[in-house]
Design a protein around this motif. Structure first.
Motif, PDB file in Angstrom:
ATOM      1  N   PHE A  57     -71.729  14.525  30.938  1.00 55.88           N
ATOM      2  CA  PHE A  57     -71.668  15.780  31.352  1.00 55.88           C
ATOM      3  C   PHE A  57     -70.517  16.055  32.231  1.00 55.88           C
ATOM      4  O   PHE A  57     -69.925  15.575  33.345  1.00 55.88           O
ATOM      5  CB  PHE A  57     -73.009  16.057  32.132  1.00 55.88           C
ATOM      6  CG  PHE A  57     -73.234  17.455  32.498  1.00 55.88           C
ATOM      7  CD1 PHE A  57     -73.791  18.296  31.784  1.00 55.88           C
ATOM      8  CD2 PHE A  57     -72.678  17.823  33.696  1.00 55.88           C
ATOM      9  CE1 PHE A  57     -73.999  19.583  32.016  1.00 55.88           C
ATOM     10  CE2 PHE A  57     -72.810  19.240  33.938  1.00 55.88           C
ATOM     11  CZ  PHE A  57     -73.259  20.102  33.119  1.00 55.88           C
ATOM     12  N   LEU A  69     -70.956  23.138  25.673  1.00 49.37           N
ATOM     13  CA  LEU A  69     -72.290  23.523  26.191  1.00 49.37           C
ATOM     14  C   LEU A  69     -72.428  25.057  26.750  1.00 49.37           C
ATOM     15  O   LEU A  69     -71.650  25.257  27.678  1.00 49.37           O
ATOM     16  CB  LEU A  69     -73.130  22.686  27.070  1.00 49.37           C
ATOM     17  CG  LEU A  69     -74.278  23.191  27.542  1.00 49.37           C
ATOM     18  CD1 LEU A  69     -75.339  23.077  26.663  1.00 49.37           C
ATOM     19  CD2 LEU A  69     -74.555  22.085  28.848  1.00 49.37           C
ATOM     20  N   LEU A  98     -70.709  16.541  26.799  1.00 45.82           N
ATOM     21  CA  LEU A  98     -71.024  18.096  26.762  1.00 45.82           C
ATOM     22  C   LEU A  98     -70.161  18.717  27.947  1.00 45.82           C
ATOM     23  O   LEU A  98     -70.166  18.133  28.792  1.00 45.82           O
ATOM     24  CB  LEU A  98     -72.584  18.169  27.035  1.00 45.82           C
ATOM     25  CG  LEU A  98     -73.628  18.268  25.943  1.00 45.82           C
ATOM     26  CD1 LEU A  98     -74.863  18.898  26.178  1.00 45.82           C
ATOM     27  CD2 LEU A  98     -72.910  18.929  24.566  1.00 45.82           C
ATOM     28  N   SER A 115     -69.747  21.806  29.754  1.00 42.52           N
ATOM     29  CA  SER A 115     -70.356  22.903  30.262  1.00 42.52           C
ATOM     30  C   SER A 115     -69.384  24.199  30.349  1.00 42.52           C
ATOM     31  O   SER A 115     -68.328  23.888  31.038  1.00 42.52           O
ATOM     32  CB  SER A 115     -71.135  22.805  31.582  1.00 42.52           C
ATOM     33  OG  SER A 115     -71.714  24.030  32.104  1.00 42.52           O
ATOM     34  N   GLY A 120     -76.573  12.422  32.217  1.00 43.71           N
ATOM     35  CA  GLY A 120     -76.190  13.496  31.556  1.00 43.71           C
ATOM     36  C   GLY A 120     -77.551  14.174  31.045  1.00 43.71           C
ATOM     37  O   GLY A 120     -77.604  15.618  31.108  1.00 43.71           O
ATOM     38  N   GLU A 158     -76.850  20.969  35.269  1.00 40.88           N
ATOM     39  CA  GLU A 158     -76.218  22.416  35.201  1.00 40.88           C
ATOM     40  C   GLU A 158     -76.975  23.141  36.593  1.00 40.88           C
ATOM     41  O   GLU A 158     -76.487  24.281  36.865  1.00 40.88           O
ATOM     42  CB  GLU A 158     -76.984  22.939  34.073  1.00 40.88           C
ATOM     43  CG  GLU A 158     -76.374  22.646  32.727  1.00 40.88           C
ATOM     44  CD  GLU A 158     -74.898  23.546  32.373  1.00 40.88           C
ATOM     45  OE1 GLU A 158     -73.918  23.335  33.189  1.00 40.88           O
ATOM     46  OE2 GLU A 158     -74.923  24.445  31.717  1.00 40.88           O
TER      47      GLU A 158
END
Lengths: 259, 161
Positions: free
Chosen positions: A6, A27, A47, A49, B19, B66
């Motif tokens: 990520f 993403l 990914l 972001s 992740g 996120e």
């Protein structure tokens, strides 16, 4: 879901750099990508972001209305000074989906039944990326296909605001995508009509309707027209013939609603 | 595994995530906040709804990473400070807005988001806002009634007890 790295970049330049890694993907809000990753239809190595960069979020301007690529549907619905576009954004998915899903993600994915491609194509929007500007007529290439290159990022979308416009969506109630959706936009230079949900090639313009409506902007102007079912999608939700019929019906409704 | 930090129900929390760790997995398995449910795992049903920075989201369709640094609210943060039921929760109890209760955490979070945006919704607005929340028991009628009651509106004319 397969695991991945990520990456949360602080700028578009950093994001572009991170996307150079093999099998890295951008993403957006993840409202399509995450379900496809759960189904192992996508298995990116990383990914990147795009949601945390202020330079890619927000709505500004009155004509054109400029929307950052990472702006959520909810924010567009609440803030865009282009009523037909705001109304379209407010009908995508459900409230929670609208809190996450982004305009850049929707356009880059180019789902053949998504709403935003119809708005972008009918409005003659300009899609701005980290590399160039692409007009909507050149952007949508086919089902789930766009003019975007590998790793190219939609940073903003610029919408000219028509004199009159309306979007009519015939809801596919299970997915909340459009079974057929039609966006009609009347500019001084003429009328543009974009159809989503119908064609196997994805969003497209209906030129015969554009010509008729440019001469006479009324639902009656469509009366003599018919839509061929060749090349339209056919599935358990509706046959190609049914979709062809809906294209004309929804176009008429959009013209009436646009006033 | 990386260490994530966020605010959940007013408290700063940290925990480990890959992740691919979904927010709902992080809440349930790392923080042991099991009030947020996983119904469909395909972002249809809304049982996993939480608020992230004040916005309703489906926590099965958002990566935990996120939410790094975000302000997250779950059903565990919905009761009053003294532990009594909040107005929304009490309305669901009073008006039989739940049967099996599986969808209820999501329904309550959605209601809170709706009433923040629209404090006196019409019945039609309530039904539209519930588009992403599925209940297989109630037929929705008493959920709608509960939400109307939670907004302080008279629900005596809404039938079907």
């Amino acid at each position: 879901m397969h695991n991945f790295d990520f990456v949360k970049p602080g700028s578009v330049a950093e994001a572009a750099e991170a996307l150079k890694a093999e099998d890295a993907m951008a993403l957006g809000g993840g409202q399509t990508l995450i379900p496809t990753m759960k189904a192992r239809l996508n298995a990116p190595s990383a990914l990147v972001s795009l949601s945390g960069m202020a330079e890619m979020v927000g709505v500004s301007g009155s004509d054109p209305v400029v929307i950052g690529g990472a702006t959520t549907h909810g924010q567009v619905a609440a803030e865009a000074g282009y009523p037909a576009l705001a109304a379209l954004a407010g009908q995508i998915g459900d409230p929670a989906v609208r809190s996450r899903g982004t305009i850049g993600g929707s356009l880059a994915n180019n789902d053949p039944a998504a709403c935003y491609p119809a708005a972008a194509l009918a409005s003659g929007a300009v899609i701005k990326t980290d590399r160039r500007e692409i007009v909507a007529d050149d952007f949508f290439v086919g089902m789930f296909e766009t003019a975007l290159e590998e790793g190219e990022i939609i940073t903003s979308v610029s919408f000219p605001v028509p004199a009159k416009a309306n979007y009519q969506k015939f809801l596919q109630p299970a997915s909340r995508f459009a079974l057929v959706g039609v966006f009609v936009a009347q500019f001084d230079s003429g009328v543009r009509v974009a159809v989503t949900g119908a064609s196997e090639e994805g969003v497209h313009r209906w030129s015969a309707a554009e010509e008729a409506l440019s001469a006479n902007f009324s639902a009656e102007a469509l009366e003599g027209l018919s839509v061929a079912s060749d090349g339209l999608m056919s599935d358990l939700h509706g046959s190609a013939e049914y979709r062809a019929h809906l294209v004309k019906v929804m176009t008429g409704r959009a013209v009436r609603a646009a006033g | 595994m990386t260490e994530l930090s966020m605010t959940v129900n007013g408290k700063t929390v940290t925990g480990k995530a890959e992740g691919r760790t979904l927010l709902v997995t992080f809440l349930r398995e790392e923080l042991k906040l099991t009030g947020t449910h996983v119904g469909c795992d395909t972002s249809q049903c809304g049982a996993c709804q939480v608020h992230v920075n004040g916005q309703p989201v489906k926590s099965c369709t958002m990566f935990a990473a996120e939410a790094e640094g975000a302000d997250v609210r779950t059903i565990e943060g919905m009761a009053n400070a003294d532990g009594s039921l909040s107005v929304i929760q009490q309305a669901f109890q009073d008006h039989h807005g739940l049967q099996c209760g599986f969808c209820t955490p999501g329904m309550v979070m959605t209601t809170a988001a709706l009433l923040k945006e629209n404090p006196k919704p019409t019945e039609a607005e309530v039904r539209e806002y519930l588009e992403g929340n599925i209940c297989r028991c109630t037929g929705y009628h008493n959920i709608v009634k509960s939400i109307m009651a939670a907004s302080g509106q008279d629900v005596s004319a809404i039938a079907a007890e």
